[in-house]
Scaffold this active site. Structure first.
Site, short mmCIF file in Angstrom:
data_model
loop_
_atom_site.label_atom_id
_atom_site.label_comp_id
_atom_site.label_asym_id
_atom_site.label_seq_id
_atom_site.Cartn_x
_atom_site.Cartn_y
_atom_site.Cartn_z
N HIS A 14 -21.65 -83.56 68.47
CA HIS A 14 -20.97 -82.54 69.28
C HIS A 14 -21.60 -82.51 70.67
O HIS A 14 -22.57 -81.79 70.91
CB HIS A 14 -21.09 -81.18 68.56
CG HIS A 14 -20.32 -80.07 69.21
ND1 HIS A 14 -19.90 -78.96 68.51
CD2 HIS A 14 -19.92 -79.88 70.49
CE1 HIS A 14 -19.27 -78.13 69.35
NE2 HIS A 14 -19.27 -78.68 70.55
N HIS A 16 -20.20 -82.74 74.81
CA HIS A 16 -19.14 -82.90 75.81
C HIS A 16 -19.74 -83.68 76.96
O HIS A 16 -20.68 -83.20 77.61
CB HIS A 16 -18.65 -81.52 76.30
CG HIS A 16 -18.14 -80.66 75.19
ND1 HIS A 16 -16.81 -80.59 74.86
CD2 HIS A 16 -18.79 -79.86 74.30
CE1 HIS A 16 -16.66 -79.76 73.84
NE2 HIS A 16 -17.84 -79.31 73.47
N HIS A 194 -12.99 -77.29 67.52
CA HIS A 194 -13.88 -76.15 67.69
C HIS A 194 -13.21 -74.95 67.00
O HIS A 194 -12.03 -74.67 67.26
CB HIS A 194 -14.05 -75.81 69.17
CG HIS A 194 -14.95 -76.73 69.94
ND1 HIS A 194 -14.81 -78.09 69.94
CD2 HIS A 194 -16.02 -76.46 70.74
CE1 HIS A 194 -15.75 -78.61 70.72
NE2 HIS A 194 -16.49 -77.65 71.21
N GLU A 197 -16.57 -70.35 66.86
CA GLU A 197 -17.69 -70.25 67.82
C GLU A 197 -17.71 -68.79 68.30
O GLU A 197 -18.61 -68.04 67.95
CB GLU A 197 -17.48 -71.22 68.99
CG GLU A 197 -18.56 -71.15 70.06
CD GLU A 197 -18.25 -72.03 71.29
OE1 GLU A 197 -17.09 -72.44 71.47
OE2 GLU A 197 -19.20 -72.27 72.08
N ASP A 275 -24.11 -79.91 72.55
CA ASP A 275 -22.91 -79.33 73.17
C ASP A 275 -22.79 -79.69 74.65
O ASP A 275 -22.07 -80.63 74.99
CB ASP A 275 -22.90 -77.81 72.95
CG ASP A 275 -21.52 -77.19 72.96
OD1 ASP A 275 -20.54 -77.93 73.02
OD2 ASP A 275 -21.43 -75.94 72.91
N ASP A 276 -23.44 -78.94 75.52
CA ASP A 276 -23.39 -79.17 76.97
C ASP A 276 -24.82 -79.08 77.51
O ASP A 276 -25.19 -78.08 78.16
CB ASP A 276 -22.51 -78.10 77.64
CG ASP A 276 -21.10 -78.11 77.08
OD1 ASP A 276 -20.32 -79.01 77.46
OD2 ASP A 276 -20.80 -77.24 76.26
#
Ligand code: ADE
Ligand code: ZN
Length: 334
Positions: A14, A16, A194, A197, A275-276
């Protein structure tokens, strides 16, 4: 335990790629491409990374992506992330990209995917990191836009393993995208989304029932529905959990409140992901360390996060066995 975590082989499911754009590269690309950004220094960019919730992050994340123009920019972005993977002993990664973030501002789909894919190919050869690409639809846009994106992807299906669903969750339920996911599945793309969340546990049900997903991204709100938790355990449904992201976006107040280790001990197929990372203050090793600091866990338990990720990945069975052996060998000698 820090040394154990640093050297532990890891698998990321996961991530991005636009969320791995570090302020230094954002600044460099803004200058290279003559794009105005509302910051006059790298420090000013970093100082702006204070978020109240998912939407306050997304507003800054989409603005940051404006500096990505040419194929080489997408290559440089992806390569920088892959170098960080090497540093963190990430042996396999499955990367989201958001085509609509770029096609909606006039960047060709081919420019985006060719730059990312070339970096992934080089990483297999030069860094011995394997990867898959997941094309993610933006759920705040309508389903027709997602269908048009799937159409653009058709000449590139050899480069794409799966489709995903991201962006503003609340008010954009999975069922809104049932048609485009059905079309993607017919093209042999694997579905993930997703869900849970910020959105309710019902969105996890919807992702399973309407989109036929193979993994839930995040999914931490499943605990609001005991029957759902039981179903996730029985079906071994993977959850790609992102601990530092969840703290930055206030899904949990602090890491000691996070439910990831509890979910692992209940038998859910949970994994740790970043994630980011450029926005949330940490890559894979940082996420493992943050979890272990707040929730003392055994080496076996920490390695189980990687085993879960290998089993939940979209690689073939032989590759899975090779990677599981690699983790087990590390564990017996650690
Ligand atoms: N896009 C990038 N990061 C995201 C996240 N954590 N949730 C939803 N959409 C995203
Ligand atoms: Zn995400």
């Amino acid at each position: 335990m820090k040394k154990f975590i640093e050297n532990l082989p890891k698998v990321e499911l996961h991530l991005h790629i636009e969320g791995s754009l570090e302020p230094e590269l954002m600044f460099e690309l803004a200058q290279r491409n003559n794009i105005a950004i509302p910051f006059d220094s790298v420090d000013a960019i970093r100082a702006a990374y204070q978020f109240e919730n998912l939407q306050s992050f997304l507003d800054i994340y989409y603005q940051g992506a404006n500096v990505l123009i040419n194929e080489q920019d997408f290559y440089d972005l992806t390569w920088a992330y892959l170098l960080r993977c090497k540093q963190d002993n990430v042996i396999h990664t499955e990367i989201f990209f958001d085509p609509q973030t770029h096609t909606d501002r006039g960047i060709a789909f081919d420019t985006v995917i060719n730059g990312i894919h070339r970096a992934l190919t080089d990483a297999q050869k030069e860094l011995n990191i394997s990867s898959q690409l997941i094309m993610s639809f933006l759920r705040h846009l309508d389903e027709d836009s997602a269908i048009a994106t799937l159409e653009m992807a058709k000449p590139h299906l050899d480069k794409i393993a799966a489709v995903g669903l991201d962006s503003s969750e609340v008010g954009n339920p999975p069922e809104k995208f049932a048609r485009v996911f059905k079309q993607a599945i017919e093209l042999s793309l694997l579905p993930v989304a997703h869900a849970g969340e910020e959105g309710p546990a019902d969105y996890i049900h919807q992702a399973l029932n309407h989109l036929q997903v193979k993994r839930i991204d995040h999914g931490v709100r499943c605990v609001d529905d005991a029957q759902l938790v039981q179903q996730l355990i029985e079906t071994k449904m993977p959850l790609t959990v992102c601990p530092l992201s969840n703290i930055k976006l206030k899904v949990f107040e602090q890491m000691t409140d996070h439910n990831i280790v509890e979910l692992l001990r209940q038998g859910l197929q949970v994994t740790i992901n970043s994630d980011d990372p450029a926005y949330f203050g940490g890559y894979m090793t940082d996420n493992f360390i943050a979890v272990a600091d707040a929730h003392p866990a055994t080496k076996q338990e920490l390695a189980q996060f990687t085993i879960n990720a290998i089993e939940a990945s979209f690689i073939n069975e032989q590759q899975k066995l090779n990677y599981i052996n690699q983790v087990n060998n590390y564990l017996v000698n650690a």
